[in-house]
Design a protein around this motif. Structure first.
Motif, PDB file in Angstrom:
ATOM      1  N   GLU A 118       0.847  -1.205   0.000  1.00  0.00           N
ATOM      2  CA  GLU A 118       0.000   0.000   0.000  1.00  0.00           C
ATOM      3  C   GLU A 118       0.878   1.249   0.000  1.00  0.00           C
ATOM      4  OE1 GLU A 118      -3.028   0.357  -0.486  1.00  0.00           O
ATOM      5  OE2 GLU A 118      -4.097  -1.461   0.118  1.00  0.00           O
ATOM      6  N   ALA A 121       2.043   1.806  -3.378  1.00  0.00           N
ATOM      7  CA  ALA A 121       0.974   2.335  -4.236  1.00  0.00           C
ATOM      8  C   ALA A 121       0.780   3.841  -4.022  1.00  0.00           C
ATOM      9  CB  ALA A 121      -0.334   1.583  -3.963  1.00  0.00           C
ATOM     10  N   ILE A 122       0.922   4.266  -2.769  1.00  0.00           N
ATOM     11  CA  ILE A 122       0.774   5.706  -2.491  1.00  0.00           C
ATOM     12  C   ILE A 122       1.936   6.470  -3.127  1.00  0.00           C
ATOM     13  CG2 ILE A 122       0.849   7.428  -0.641  1.00  0.00           C
ATOM     14  CD1 ILE A 122      -0.776   5.340   1.024  1.00  0.00           C
ATOM     15  N   LEU A 123       3.131   5.912  -3.032  1.00  0.00           N
ATOM     16  CA  LEU A 123       4.285   6.570  -3.667  1.00  0.00           C
ATOM     17  C   LEU A 123       4.126   6.588  -5.187  1.00  0.00           C
ATOM     18  CD1 LEU A 123       7.136   5.152  -1.425  1.00  0.00           C
ATOM     19  CD2 LEU A 123       6.362   7.523  -1.542  1.00  0.00           C
ATOM     20  N   ARG A 124       3.568   5.503  -5.730  1.00  0.00           N
ATOM     21  CA  ARG A 124       3.299   5.458  -7.178  1.00  0.00           C
ATOM     22  C   ARG A 124       2.403   6.636  -7.588  1.00  0.00           C
ATOM     23  NH1 ARG A 124      -0.840   1.109  -8.095  1.00  0.00           N
ATOM     24  NH2 ARG A 124      -2.144   2.825  -7.374  1.00  0.00           N
ATOM     25  N   ASP A 125       1.376   6.897  -6.780  1.00  0.00           N
ATOM     26  CA  ASP A 125       0.464   8.002  -7.096  1.00  0.00           C
ATOM     27  C   ASP A 125       1.152   9.355  -6.933  1.00  0.00           C
ATOM     28  OD1 ASP A 125      -1.486   6.185  -7.639  1.00  0.00           O
ATOM     29  OD2 ASP A 125      -2.344   6.244  -5.623  1.00  0.00           O
ATOM     30  N   ILE A 126       1.931   9.480  -5.875  1.00  0.00           N
ATOM     31  CA  ILE A 126       2.616  10.754  -5.627  1.00  0.00           C
ATOM     32  C   ILE A 126       3.598  11.070  -6.756  1.00  0.00           C
ATOM     33  CG2 ILE A 126       4.340  11.868  -4.132  1.00  0.00           C
ATOM     34  CD1 ILE A 126       2.882  10.686  -1.731  1.00  0.00           C
ATOM     35  N   TYR A 127       4.292  10.036  -7.241  1.00  0.00           N
ATOM     36  CA  TYR A 127       5.287  10.245  -8.309  1.00  0.00           C
ATOM     37  C   TYR A 127       4.679  10.089  -9.701  1.00  0.00           C
ATOM     38  CZ  TYR A 127       9.171  10.363  -4.996  1.00  0.00           C
ATOM     39  OH  TYR A 127      10.037  10.719  -3.993  1.00  0.00           O
ATOM     40  N   GLU A 128       3.381   9.790  -9.740  1.00  0.00           N
ATOM     41  CA  GLU A 128       2.660   9.636 -11.010  1.00  0.00           C
ATOM     42  C   GLU A 128       3.285   8.587 -11.921  1.00  0.00           C
ATOM     43  OE1 GLU A 128       2.955  13.920 -11.823  1.00  0.00           O
ATOM     44  OE2 GLU A 128       0.813  13.759 -12.177  1.00  0.00           O
TER      45      GLU A 128
ATOM     46  N   ALA B   2       1.202  17.223 -10.516  1.00  0.00           N
ATOM     47  CA  ALA B   2       1.340  16.188  -9.494  1.00  0.00           C
ATOM     48  C   ALA B   2       0.022  15.869  -8.808  1.00  0.00           C
ATOM     49  CB  ALA B   2       2.368  16.622  -8.458  1.00  0.00           C
ATOM     50  N   HIS B   5      -2.739  12.658  -9.638  1.00  0.00           N
ATOM     51  CA  HIS B   5      -2.757  11.352  -8.987  1.00  0.00           C
ATOM     52  C   HIS B   5      -2.497  11.479  -7.500  1.00  0.00           C
ATOM     53  CE1 HIS B   5      -2.934   9.208 -12.757  1.00  0.00           C
ATOM     54  NE2 HIS B   5      -2.005  10.018 -13.225  1.00  0.00           N
ATOM     55  N   ALA B   6      -1.784  12.510  -7.139  1.00  0.00           N
ATOM     56  CA  ALA B   6      -1.349  12.630  -5.753  1.00  0.00           C
ATOM     57  C   ALA B   6      -2.518  12.803  -4.799  1.00  0.00           C
ATOM     58  CB  ALA B   6      -0.380  13.795  -5.618  1.00  0.00           C
ATOM     59  N   ARG B   8      -4.632  10.932  -4.288  1.00  0.00           N
ATOM     60  CA  ARG B   8      -4.886   9.633  -3.665  1.00  0.00           C
ATOM     61  C   ARG B   8      -4.126   9.474  -2.351  1.00  0.00           C
ATOM     62  NH1 ARG B   8      -3.905   6.443  -9.109  1.00  0.00           N
ATOM     63  NH2 ARG B   8      -5.728   7.081 -10.283  1.00  0.00           N
ATOM     64  N   ALA B   9      -3.189  10.391  -2.095  1.00  0.00           N
ATOM     65  CA  ALA B   9      -2.503  10.367  -0.794  1.00  0.00           C
ATOM     66  C   ALA B   9      -3.512  10.606   0.324  1.00  0.00           C
ATOM     67  CB  ALA B   9      -1.393  11.407  -0.756  1.00  0.00           C
ATOM     68  N   ARG B  11      -5.867   8.898   1.017  1.00  0.00           N
ATOM     69  CA  ARG B  11      -6.344   7.651   1.602  1.00  0.00           C
ATOM     70  C   ARG B  11      -5.428   7.104   2.699  1.00  0.00           C
ATOM     71  NH1 ARG B  11      -3.850   6.076  -3.257  1.00  0.00           N
ATOM     72  NH2 ARG B  11      -2.751   4.092  -3.296  1.00  0.00           N
ATOM     73  N   LEU B  15      -6.909   4.312   5.291  1.00  0.00           N
ATOM     74  CA  LEU B  15      -6.386   2.959   5.060  1.00  0.00           C
ATOM     75  C   LEU B  15      -5.756   2.393   6.325  1.00  0.00           C
ATOM     76  CD1 LEU B  15      -4.577   2.755   1.589  1.00  0.00           C
ATOM     77  CD2 LEU B  15      -6.359   1.251   2.485  1.00  0.00           C
ATOM     78  N   PRO B 101       7.775  14.913  -5.051  1.00  0.00           N
ATOM     79  CA  PRO B 101       7.298  15.982  -5.943  1.00  0.00           C
ATOM     80  C   PRO B 101       5.999  16.628  -5.454  1.00  0.00           C
ATOM     81  CG  PRO B 101       6.976  13.817  -6.942  1.00  0.00           C
ATOM     82  CD  PRO B 101       7.745  13.600  -5.694  1.00  0.00           C
ATOM     83  N   LEU B 102       5.429  16.085  -4.386  1.00  0.00           N
ATOM     84  CA  LEU B 102       4.233  16.673  -3.772  1.00  0.00           C
ATOM     85  C   LEU B 102       4.694  17.524  -2.594  1.00  0.00           C
ATOM     86  CD1 LEU B 102       1.069  16.482  -3.734  1.00  0.00           C
ATOM     87  CD2 LEU B 102       1.353  14.671  -2.042  1.00  0.00           C
TER      88      LEU B 102
END
Lengths: 331, 267
Positions: A118, A121-128, B2, B5-6, B8-9, B11, B15, B101-102
């Motif tokens: 998980e 996955a969060i890092l994946r989203d942060i780094y796009e 950024a 998608h970011a 989603r952080a 959650r 979580l 990058p966030l």
């Protein structure tokens, strides 16, 4: 993208308040604080080529971590400049963040309450990072670090070795060309250390990542580093290969040769002294600052004399670095 | 870019809660006990009177129970998850907030948004149960419900900034435990969680008018129970919005100062 690191005259000075001793002194410090400047890093210049692994060494408090923090953009230098993958880190933090990965010792960037996957996955989203790319990279890292055996476990339940492996993967999930590792294997057992070293070697040799590593583990340096930068009291003491360091600080080798003819005249060779002689057995050692490395000395002795047996004793890197640190203290 | 998608952080905290069922059970039990006790207390207080401080029994019980439910919105156990700013400063992991990058301020905001939405789900669930059981009164009209929703939103926004100011203190003082204890008490007292502000003396109500706390909970709940009439609600909403603007500007300035401190204390 080029993963070079360029450092030019980098300095960082911290200003701290000195507390005077005792109750009265403490009160005085509140009213009239005494500020002192601490020069953590002073006028450091070096380069790291793309795809090179450089070990940044020095005793505790030498300025290694401060240097890394300037290169990662967390800290702004007092003077000088640096570029990481073409970006001035402290001026363009977000752009720099996409080019670098970092692991700071046992400090984890993973979320304590979440399973490792998980966090990834969060890092994946942060780094796009696109999902397919993320999955492929995770598979690659799993092959090297055996992550799948624990990646559904919450971070709080991981062993230190598992956590550091997860942190290494987390730092590289966005495929950065430059990686900063500040004592990544501290406190780990030898098996995991070796696994991490293999992973790093793979990242440098197969993925051409530039790695800047700080460590106190000389086995790690010996196994991984092509080049070493030694700093102490914030100043650069040496920038060179391990051989350079050995030549400068590790001249404690001995070549023990058994001559075919016990009556052969033995004379000193350039940079090589005769330390002892007992019949056919001769012990050679380094002579002066221009002494050759042990391997060069061995070659010279064998070429010059007919020998029936030969053995070498060489100071290990721990000894060499100890000598280097002592020398740096004296300068 | 950024943020595409970011977001989603957001959650992260929900979580963490979902992966810790005992924590959720504890919340459920605590909320149930608190609601029952608070409702009993206020029913008891009104057993010999019909109207006090402009509130009748139904209004007072509704106010007190809603205050319990709303206090759940931002009351997650981040400490157990080692995810408070205080802990990140203590363990030095705050540096990672500055290596992504966030930007840290956006990450903090997204994380808080996730927490508040998760907390809202709890509060709405509790509200539905209390409404069905007749513990709280329904809003008096659709207009009241709408204005209450807007006021609650603004109140949560103010609360977010109040919590942020506290967390930002860690960059300068390393620890914020004492400040946190004081704030929890002051926040609960001045926002009306312990008791509706209408029961306090005039000077106290005047004083709290100069602070942001009543904007977090007291104003929306007073609108809900009808203690603030819709005709007067506009002014209150404007005050809440003003607090949002003032605190947003202030915290933005503090984030900039905090970035300079992160190394000396978090590195």
């Amino acid at each position: 993208m080029s993963g070079s690191i360029e450092v030019r005259g980098l300095s960082r000075t911290f200003h701290t308040t000195v507390r005077r001793p005792g109750f009265t002194g403490t009160l005085r410090s509140l009213v009239d604080p005494e500020r002192v400047a601490k020069h953590a890093v002073q006028d450091i210049t070096f380069d790291v080529a793309p795809g090179e692994l450089l070990a940044l060494l020095g005793p505790n408090g030498a300025g290694k971590s401060t240097t890394i923090k300037m290169l990662t953009g967390i800290l702004t230098p007092t003077s000088g400049e640096c570029r990481v993958a073409g970006v001035v880190p402290y001026q363009e933090r977000e752009r720099n963040a996409r080019n670098i990965g970092a692991v700071f010792g046992q400090r984890t960037q993973l979320w304590w309450d979440l399973p490792v996957r998980e966090s990834f996955a969060i890092l994946r989203d942060i780094y796009e990072v696109p999902k397919a790319e993320h999955a492929a990279r995770l598979e690659e890292f799993d092959d090297l670090l055996d992550l799948s055996s624990f990646w559904d476990t919450r971070v709080r339940h991981l062993s230190l070795g598992q956590r550091v492996r997860s942190d290494l993967a987390a730092a590289l999930l966005h495929d950065p060309p430059v990686v900063f590792l500040d004592e990544p294997t501290i406190g780990m057992d030898v098996v995991v250390k070796e696994q991490v070293r293999e992973f790093l070697r793979y990242q440098v040799e197969q993925r051409s990542r530039t790695v800047l590593l700080t460590t106190h583990d000389m086995t790690e340096v010996e196994r991984l580093a092509e080049r070493v930068v030694l700093i102490n009291h914030g100043r650069l003491v040496l920038d060179g290969s391990l051989d350079d360091i050995r030549r400068k600080f590790g001249s404690t080798w001995q070549v023990r040769a058994t001559l075919a003819d016990a009556h052969t005249d033995v004379v000193p060779l350039p940079g090589i002294a005769v330390l002892r002689r007992d019949g056919p057995r001769v012990v050679f050692g380094p002579d002066g600052p221009d002494a050759p490395t042990v391997h060069q000395a061995l070659k010279t002795v064998i070429e010059r004399y007919e020998v029936t047996g030969v053995a070498i004793d060489e100071a290990d890197l721990e000894d060499v670095m100890r000598a280097a640190y002592v020398h740096a203290e004296a300068v | 870019m950024a943020v595409l998608h970011a977001w989603r952080a957001a959650r992260v905290t929900p979580l963490g809660e979902l992966h810790t069922p005992p924590r959720m059970t504890a919340v459920l039990v605590r909320l149930a006990v608190q609601v029952v006790l608070v409702a009993s207390l206020w029913h008891g207080l009104y057993s010999h009177t019909s109207t006090t401080a402009g509130l009748d029994e139904g209004q007072a019980v509704t106010y007190a129970v809603l205050a319990v439910l709303a206090s759940r919105l931002r009351e997650l156990d981040q400490y157990a998850g080692r995810d408070t700013v205080l802990q990140h400063m203590h363990f030095g992991t705050i540096v990672y907030w500055y290596l992504r990058p966030l930007p840290p301020q956006r990450y903090y905001a997204l994380r808080a948004l996730g927490e508040q939405l998760y907390g809202l789900a709890w509060a709405l669930g509790g509200f539905a149960v209390c409404l069905a059981a007749g513990v709280v009164e329904p809003p008096r009209s659709a207009a009241v419900a709408g204005v209450f929703a807007v006021s609650l939103l603004l109140g949560q926004w103010v609360l977010y900034y109040v919590m942020l100011v506290l967390d930002q203190m860690c960059f300068f003082t390393i620890r914020n435990n004492s400040a946190m204890l004081i704030l929890i008490f002051v926040q609960n007292l001045l926002s009306g969680v312990y008791a509706p502000l209408w029961y306090f003396p005039d000077w106290f109500i005047t004083l709290s008018g100069f602070l942001p706390f009543q904007a977090t909970l007291s104003v929306p709940l007073s609108i809900y129970v009808g203690r603030i009439q819709l005709a007067d609600a506009g002014v209150q909403l404007a005050v809440q919005a003003a607090w949002v603007v003032v605190l947003a500007l202030f915290t933005r300035w503090v984030w900039r100062q905090a970035a300079r401190r992160v190394i000396s204390q978090g590195g």
